[in-house]
Write an enzyme that holds these catalytic residues in place. Structure first.
Site, PDB file in Angstrom:
ATOM      1  CG  HIS A 272      48.290  38.844  34.292  1.00 60.78           C
ATOM      2  ND1 HIS A 272      49.589  38.759  34.715  1.00 60.78           N
ATOM      3  CD2 HIS A 272      48.332  38.944  32.949  1.00 60.78           C
ATOM      4  CE1 HIS A 272      50.386  38.856  33.675  1.00 60.78           C
ATOM      5  NE2 HIS A 272      49.667  38.961  32.591  1.00 60.78           N
ATOM      6  CG  ASP A 329      44.633  37.703  26.032  1.00 58.61           C
ATOM      7  OD1 ASP A 329      45.283  37.167  26.939  1.00 58.61           O
ATOM      8  OD2 ASP A 329      45.106  37.948  24.912  1.00 58.61           O
TER       9      ASP A 329
HETATM   10  C1  SDX Z   1      48.114  36.292  29.085  1.00 57.48           C
HETATM   11  O1  SDX Z   1      52.089  35.937  31.999  1.00 57.48           O
HETATM   12  C2  SDX Z   1      51.788  36.850  31.150  1.00 57.48           C
HETATM   13  O2  SDX Z   1      52.340  37.918  31.186  1.00 57.48           O
HETATM   14  C3  SDX Z   1      50.732  36.466  30.128  1.00 57.48           C
HETATM   15  C4  SDX Z   1      50.251  37.603  29.238  1.00 57.48           C
HETATM   16  C5  SDX Z   1      51.348  38.068  28.300  1.00 57.48           C
HETATM   17  O3  SDX Z   1      51.308  39.231  27.875  1.00 57.48           O
HETATM   18  O4  SDX Z   1      52.210  37.220  27.938  1.00 57.48           O
HETATM   19  O5  SDX Z   1      49.831  38.695  30.035  1.00 57.48           O
HETATM   20  C6  SDX Z   1      49.085  37.167  28.351  1.00 57.48           C
HETATM   21  O6  SDX Z   1      48.260  35.105  29.056  1.00 57.48           O
HETATM   22  C7  SDX Z   1      47.004  36.934  29.879  1.00 57.48           C
HETATM   23  C8  SDX Z   1      46.099  35.874  30.605  1.00 57.48           C
HETATM   24  C9  SDX Z   1      45.061  35.349  29.586  1.00 57.48           C
HETATM   25  N1  SDX Z   1      44.333  34.203  30.175  1.00 57.48           N
HETATM   26  C10 SDX Z   1      43.025  34.302  30.491  1.00 57.48           C
HETATM   27  O7  SDX Z   1      42.365  35.338  30.417  1.00 57.48           O
HETATM   28  C11 SDX Z   1      42.406  32.984  30.955  1.00 57.48           C
HETATM   29  C12 SDX Z   1      41.527  33.219  32.174  1.00 57.48           C
HETATM   30  N2  SDX Z   1      42.421  33.554  33.312  1.00 57.48           N
HETATM   31  C13 SDX Z   1      42.763  32.472  34.200  1.00 57.48           C
HETATM   32  O8  SDX Z   1      42.753  31.193  33.717  1.00 57.48           O
HETATM   33  C14 SDX Z   1      43.843  32.833  35.210  1.00 57.48           C
HETATM   34  O9  SDX Z   1      43.499  34.046  35.750  1.00 57.48           O
HETATM   35  C15 SDX Z   1      45.287  32.891  34.749  1.00 57.48           C
HETATM   36  C16 SDX Z   1      45.711  31.623  34.121  1.00 57.48           C
HETATM   37  C17 SDX Z   1      45.506  34.028  33.806  1.00 57.48           C
HETATM   38  C18 SDX Z   1      46.135  33.162  35.999  1.00 57.48           C
HETATM   39  O10 SDX Z   1      46.029  32.079  36.807  1.00 57.48           O
HETATM   40  P1  SDX Z   1      46.667  32.090  38.290  1.00 57.48           P
HETATM   41  O11 SDX Z   1      47.367  33.344  38.627  1.00 57.48           O
HETATM   42  O12 SDX Z   1      47.412  30.807  38.397  1.00 57.48           O
HETATM   43  O13 SDX Z   1      45.403  32.122  39.169  1.00 57.48           O
HETATM   44  P2  SDX Z   1      44.819  30.824  39.789  1.00 57.48           P
HETATM   45  O14 SDX Z   1      44.490  29.893  38.663  1.00 57.48           O
HETATM   46  O15 SDX Z   1      45.709  30.368  40.891  1.00 57.48           O
HETATM   47  O16 SDX Z   1      43.461  31.386  40.374  1.00 57.48           O
HETATM   48  C19 SDX Z   1      43.444  32.027  41.663  1.00 57.48           C
HETATM   49  C20 SDX Z   1      41.965  32.008  42.027  1.00 57.48           C
HETATM   50  C21 SDX Z   1      41.352  30.606  41.903  1.00 57.48           C
HETATM   51  O17 SDX Z   1      40.265  30.562  42.793  1.00 57.48           O
HETATM   52  P3  SDX Z   1      40.507  29.908  44.287  1.00 57.48           P
HETATM   53  O18 SDX Z   1      41.131  28.561  44.076  1.00 57.48           O
HETATM   54  O19 SDX Z   1      41.425  30.892  45.015  1.00 57.48           O
HETATM   55  O20 SDX Z   1      39.110  29.852  44.888  1.00 57.48           O
HETATM   56  O21 SDX Z   1      41.250  32.826  41.088  1.00 57.48           O
HETATM   57  C22 SDX Z   1      40.343  32.027  40.365  1.00 57.48           C
HETATM   58  C23 SDX Z   1      40.800  30.586  40.502  1.00 57.48           C
HETATM   59  O22 SDX Z   1      39.694  29.689  40.391  1.00 57.48           O
HETATM   60  N3  SDX Z   1      40.401  32.490  38.965  1.00 57.48           N
HETATM   61  C24 SDX Z   1      39.345  32.653  38.197  1.00 57.48           C
HETATM   62  C25 SDX Z   1      39.855  33.178  36.998  1.00 57.48           C
HETATM   63  N4  SDX Z   1      41.179  33.291  37.079  1.00 57.48           N
HETATM   64  C26 SDX Z   1      41.530  32.865  38.317  1.00 57.48           C
HETATM   65  N5  SDX Z   1      38.016  32.415  38.397  1.00 57.48           N
HETATM   66  C27 SDX Z   1      37.204  32.701  37.353  1.00 57.48           C
HETATM   67  N6  SDX Z   1      37.612  33.216  36.165  1.00 57.48           N
HETATM   68  C28 SDX Z   1      38.937  33.468  35.959  1.00 57.48           C
HETATM   69  N7  SDX Z   1      39.342  33.968  34.810  1.00 57.48           N
END
Ligand code: SDX
Length: 387
Positions: A272, A329
């Site tokens: 998140h 989700d």
């Molecule tokens: C919602 O904002 C809100 O409030 C949204 C929401 C709402 O009510 O409106 O809460 C609803 O959108 C919830 C989120 C739903 N999305 C997902 O479940 C999709 C999977 N999650 C990711 O894509 C990700 O976690 C995000 C998009 C939700 C958050 O992305 P961030 O905070 O920008 O994190 P990041 O992409 O910078 O990742 C940080 C690290 C990275 O690794 P490194 O580069 O540090 O090695 O964490 C890793 C990422 O690769 N990572 C994941 C991951 N999410 C982040 N690795 C594997 N699986 C994941 N799901």
């Protein structure tokens, strides 16, 4: 420059959005609507009471919420000409594409929503129409996807029961809503109702800041929510769980794929932008998931896979280091599926829940007379080139 900076080039302060609607603390995993903890609202309030709280700032009295329900009931029908839109969509059109365009088209049937300097009463009528017609549009999209006759709203039903009647009712049958399903929908819609300045809500605010009408602003929010990194994740989670089940249910293999930087696979439903602790909504939904599936006598194999994934992730250093916990989700799709919805409808249901939050945030931005949105940039391109 990284992270959030307040850049002031003599423009109005470009800092964070000021809002009194929803408070969340990502470190502590706290979520409150107008100061009320989400845990209390999810257990004790109705979705319509929460919608009223978010939009008007106070929990309504019994009389007020009854009038709110009655006002909404008076506007649930959509213009008959709107049904012609469905004839233009290809048969397998994604419901979110249809929802975004149908909601924007409401402004063509209600041109008063475009007028400048509307009275409070006129603005409020547009809000009531948006809340009322969203349930009918969502239900009609579903019925059309099945090729079933459209079921029209009935004013004797409350907001959620009316939505379930239009969705699962049949013209040839009596409709007895299952109280477990009504209660589950009430809780799920409350949990999705608002979430401060998330991607889709920020979209609604910035589109509305150009003095754009409510319908078009909500339509823009629906489009932003569709993305699989945002609201589209609930559909992506179920598709991921199905894929893992088809692949033999080896959760360790898929955890390894999620950690592999050379593998595009991400663990949908985890992580998140703000919560770096458990998403409080995920905790509530996970418990509701167990209760609802037990009440409905459903044994969904993907639920066991979801629990194994969650357990594995909570003990895996990669997830721990990055504070990747299940989000709202992760479990919601399992409940929607148990209630009888296909995965293509999951994000539409997210939009149905988020609607009062979008409306509340749009209304607050307009009442605060915020300037037109104009995010600034740090220019990193070339500065002195010549032909
Ligand atoms: C919602 O904002 C809100 O409030 C949204 C929401 C709402 O009510 O409106 O809460 C609803 O959108 C919830 C989120 C739903 N999305 C997902 O479940 C999709 C999977 N999650 C990711 O894509 C990700 O976690 C995000 C998009 C939700 C958050 O992305 P961030 O905070 O920008 O994190 P990041 O992409 O910078 O990742 C940080 C690290 C990275 O690794 P490194 O580069 O540090 O090695 O964490 C890793 C990422 O690769 N990572 C994941 C991951 N999410 C982040 N690795 C594997 N699986 C994941 N799901």
């Amino acid at each position: 420059l990284t992270g959030h900076v307040t850049l002031d080039f003599g423009y109005k302060n470009t800092g964070a959005t000021k809002s009194a609607i929803t408070f969340l603390d990502g470190e502590e995993g706290v979520l409150k609507y107008r100061g009320y903890p989400i845990e209390e609202l999810a257990e004790k309030a109705s979705f319509l009471e929460v919608a009223y709280l978010l939009i008007y700032g106070e929990l309504p009295s019994k009389e007020t919420v009854e009038k709110f329900q009655k006002d909404i009931s008076m506007h649930t029908l959509i213009h008959e000409d709107m049904k012609k839109f469905f004839d233009g969509y290809p048969s397998k059109s994604h419901p979110m594409a249809q929802l975004s365009s149908l909601v924007c088209s409401l402004s063509t049937f209600y041109p008063e929503s475009l007028e400048a300097n509307q009275s409070e009463e006129q603005k409020n009528e547009t809000i009531i129409k948006m809340l009322a017609k969203m349930t009918t549009i969502v239900a009609f999209i579903y019925k059309k996807s099945l090729g079933h006759p459209l079921i029209y709203p009935k004013n004797k039903y409350d907001y959620i029961t009316n939505y379930l009647w239009m969705t699962f009712g049949q013209r040839t049958e009596d409709f007895e809503p299952n109280p477990v399903v009504v209660s589950a929908m009430n809780k799920l819609l409350i949990l999705h109702a608002d979430h401060e300045q998330n991607c889709s809500t920020s979209t609604v605010r910035i589109v509305g800041s150009s003095d754009c009408n409510l319908y078009a602003s909500i339509s823009a929010g629906i489009s932003a929510l569709w993305g699989p990194l945002h609201g589209g994740a609930n559909q992506a989670v179920i598709e991921m769980l199905e894929r893992i089940k088809e692949d033999g249910g080896d959760t360790d293999k898929w955890i390894a794929k999620a950690k592999d930087k050379n593998d595009p696979f991400r663990m949908m439903g985890f992580g998140h932008r703000v919560y770096k602790n458990f998403d409080p909504r995920a905790k509530i939904i996970k418990k509701a998931c167990d209760d609802i599936l037990e009440s409905l006598g459903i044994n969904d194999p993907v639920l066991e896979i979801a629990k194994k994934l969650e357990q594995a992730a909570l003990t895996d250093q990669y997830f721990i280091d990055r504070k990747l916990y299940p989000n709202v989700d992760f479990y919601s799709g399992i409940i929607y599926r148990a209630l009888g919805f296909p995965s293509e409808m999951f994000t539409v249901l997210f939009a149905l829940g988020r609607l009062p939050g979008w409306i509340a945030q749009w209304k607050e931005m307009r009442e605060n007379k915020e300037p037109i949105g104009r995010p600034r940039q740090v220019y990193v391109g070339d500065v002195d080139k010549h032909l």
